[in-house]
Design a protein around this motif. Structure first.
Motif, short mmCIF file in Angstrom:
data_model
loop_
_atom_site.label_atom_id
_atom_site.label_comp_id
_atom_site.label_asym_id
_atom_site.label_seq_id
_atom_site.Cartn_x
_atom_site.Cartn_y
_atom_site.Cartn_z
N ARG A 1 17.81 2.43 17.68
CA ARG A 1 17.43 1.08 16.87
C ARG A 1 16.09 1.23 16.64
N PRO A 2 15.80 0.65 15.55
CA PRO A 2 14.20 0.63 15.06
C PRO A 2 13.47 -0.35 15.88
N PHE A 3 12.26 -0.27 16.38
CA PHE A 3 11.64 -1.03 17.16
C PHE A 3 11.32 -2.42 16.77
N PHE A 4 11.27 -2.58 15.19
CA PHE A 4 11.17 -3.91 14.54
C PHE A 4 12.41 -4.79 14.90
N ASP A 5 13.41 -4.44 15.46
CA ASP A 5 14.66 -5.41 15.79
C ASP A 5 14.80 -5.58 17.22
N PRO A 6 14.22 -7.08 17.44
CA PRO A 6 14.25 -7.52 18.83
C PRO A 6 15.53 -7.63 19.63
N LEU A 7 15.35 -7.45 20.98
CA LEU A 7 16.44 -7.50 21.83
C LEU A 7 16.78 -8.87 22.22
N ILE A 8 17.73 -9.17 22.46
CA ILE A 8 18.06 -10.59 23.40
C ILE A 8 18.03 -10.41 24.71
N VAL A 9 17.84 -11.35 25.70
CA VAL A 9 17.61 -11.41 27.01
C VAL A 9 18.80 -11.93 27.66
N HIS A 10 19.52 -11.33 28.49
CA HIS A 10 20.59 -11.98 29.17
C HIS A 10 20.08 -12.58 30.57
N VAL A 11 20.78 -13.94 30.74
CA VAL A 11 20.35 -14.49 32.15
C VAL A 11 21.44 -15.06 32.86
N SER A 12 21.23 -15.21 34.08
CA SER A 12 22.57 -15.85 34.82
C SER A 12 22.43 -17.42 35.03
N SER A 13 21.27 -18.00 34.84
CA SER A 13 21.03 -19.37 34.84
C SER A 13 20.15 -20.08 34.01
N GLN A 14 20.18 -21.26 33.81
CA GLN A 14 19.28 -22.15 32.95
C GLN A 14 17.75 -21.96 33.69
N ALA A 15 17.70 -21.94 34.98
CA ALA A 15 16.27 -21.65 35.60
C ALA A 15 15.89 -20.50 35.28
N MET A 16 16.50 -19.37 35.20
CA MET A 16 16.05 -18.15 34.90
C MET A 16 15.52 -18.14 33.24
N ALA A 17 16.31 -18.67 32.48
CA ALA A 17 15.92 -18.99 30.91
C ALA A 17 14.77 -19.48 30.80
N LYS A 18 14.44 -20.57 31.80
CA LYS A 18 13.26 -21.49 31.49
C LYS A 18 11.99 -20.58 32.06
N SER A 19 12.36 -19.76 32.89
CA SER A 19 11.07 -18.87 33.30
C SER A 19 10.63 -17.82 32.24
N LEU A 20 11.38 -17.69 31.28
CA LEU A 20 11.30 -16.82 30.25
C LEU A 20 10.48 -17.30 28.88
N VAL A 21 10.45 -18.75 28.91
CA VAL A 21 9.99 -19.25 27.69
C VAL A 21 8.80 -20.28 27.81
N LYS A 22 8.38 -20.61 26.68
CA LYS A 22 7.01 -21.39 26.88
C LYS A 22 7.34 -22.88 26.83
N GLU A 23 8.53 -23.01 26.22
CA GLU A 23 9.15 -24.44 26.11
C GLU A 23 10.80 -24.45 26.28
N TRP A 24 11.05 -25.63 26.69
CA TRP A 24 12.51 -25.86 26.92
C TRP A 24 12.65 -27.02 26.44
N PRO A 25 13.09 -27.06 25.00
CA PRO A 25 13.15 -28.36 24.27
C PRO A 25 14.69 -29.00 24.79
N MET A 26 14.63 -30.37 24.49
CA MET A 26 15.69 -31.14 24.95
C MET A 26 17.02 -30.59 24.23
N LEU A 27 16.66 -30.05 23.01
CA LEU A 27 17.95 -29.52 22.21
C LEU A 27 18.47 -28.08 23.02
N ALA A 28 17.50 -27.71 23.25
CA ALA A 28 18.06 -26.36 24.12
C ALA A 28 18.80 -26.60 25.41
#
Ligand code: TXA
Ligand code: MG
Length: 325
Positions: free
Chosen positions: A46-73
């Motif tokens: 896969r070319p390096f310009f194509d981003p990977l998605i990250v799999h998490v097991s909880s919303q808490a884990m997701a929140k630790s990986l982002v700058k913002e967790w908007p209400m819509l998210a």
């Protein structure tokens, strides 16, 4: 095949594993290991310009990986996680540029698969995972597909055949608009319904949901999800004419065209699509004719959007009248 303990050991040592999810199998690597992430790109070609998605097991884990967790998210995650929805959000510094191809955003997904969730919980952090296929090729929906794709060089956690069968819906959030970059099982209609019933959202700020394209998503490339044999996509009336022509042609060739009649239930059609592509390719046909019966299937319906998107991109020839990319 392998166990959770063995998979964790391989991941901790910078290796990659085949991970079951409800959509398709992923080629998973630890987000804490640069070696693991580099391995994903090289094994997948896969070319390096194509981003990977990250799999998490909880919303808490997701929140630790982002700058913002908007209400819509939060609303999307409450409604659809664990499930086939990837949410793109501004990334925190904990997510390396290698994973996101230098983008300031990261795609996050909590898969609805017991083994995947157990694996992520056990290792204790997110796993980057694209679909476990060579770049632009058909995604795997069984553990055996992953083994076949990488000549038995990747160990696979066998979670049985995937329920959904096509990759997750990918969405981005821009103020009060949800942009669907890649259609999937969760449709625009599903998201609209969520917000139309949501009393917590301020009535004055209407939530818009639109299909759009993201220049960074490979699903947006014209050719993707392709099996080994060329795919011809057509309606039933066209298939009859085509069959006569192919019969003549097949006499001259050693190979024959094979047919797949798309099941009328979109849930079944999505579940069977990629396995059918592989099974039919194994017959070394001259082509795979994918036939949609328009008297039964209304391809304009939202529930068909993800399937038509994959078929259109997999097709070498698209004889359906409308463009559904
Ligand atoms: O169902 C799925 O999503 C599967 C399973 C394994 O979880 N994974 C999968 O990954 O399909 P992949 O890499 O084949 O597709 C992820 C899509 C790609 O189109 C990628 O370009 C897009 O998500 N993507 C990743 N990060 C993004 C970002 N920051 N912004 C926009 N699109 C992004
Ligand atoms: Mg993929």
């Amino acid at each position: 095949m392998t166990t959770i303990e063995k998979a964790c050991e391989v991941l901790a040592n910078g290796g990659v594993i085949g991970m079951p999810t409800e959509t398709v199998y992923g080629l998973a690597g630890s987000i804490k290991s640069e070696k693991s992430i580099k391995n994903i790109f090289s094994i997948k070609e896969r070319p390096f310009f194509d981003p990977l998605i990250v799999h998490v097991s909880s919303q808490a884990m997701a929140k630790s990986l982002v700058k913002e967790w908007p209400m819509l998210a939060e609303k999307l995650a409450d409604a659809f996680w664990p499930g086939p929805l990837t949410i793109v959000l501004p990334k925190s510094n904990h997510v390396s540029d290698l994973i996101t191809s230098g983008l300031e955003s990261v795609g996050l997904r909590c898969p609805n698969h017991k083994l995947a969730l157990e694996l992520i919980e056990t290792i204790g952090h997110g796993l980057a995972a694209p679909s476990a296929n060579k770049f632009t090729k058909t995604s795997p929906t069984t553990a055996q597909h992953v083994k076949d794709e990488f000549n038995n060089e990747v160990i696979v956690l066998d979670g049985g055949p995937c329920e959904v069968g096509i990759e997750s819906t990918v969405v981005g959030i821009e103020e009060n608009t949800i942009k669907i970059y890649r259609p999937g099982k969760i449709t625009r209609q599903d998201i609209l319904e969520l917000f139309s019933n949501n009393a917590l959202i301020d009535a004055s700020s209407e939530i818009l949901v639109e299909y759009t394209s993201s220049p960074v998503a490979p699903g947006q490339l014209n050719h993707h999800y392709m099996p080994e044999a060329p795919v011809i996509l057509c309606s039933e009336s066209c298939a009859e004419k085509l069959q006569e022509k192919l019969n003549e042609l097949d006499k001259k060739l050693t190979a024959k065209a094979v047919f797949w009649y798309v099941p009328k239930d979109p849930i079944i059609a999505a579940r069977e699509l990629y396995a059918k592509f592989r099974e039919l390719s194994n017959e070394f046909p001259s082509s795979i004719i994918v036939q949609l019966d328009s008297s039964i299937i209304d391809i304009e319906q939202d529930c068909w959007r993800g399937i038509i998107n994959r078929l259109t991109k997999a097709a070498s020839y698209n004889l359906l009248s409308k463009d559904h990319s």
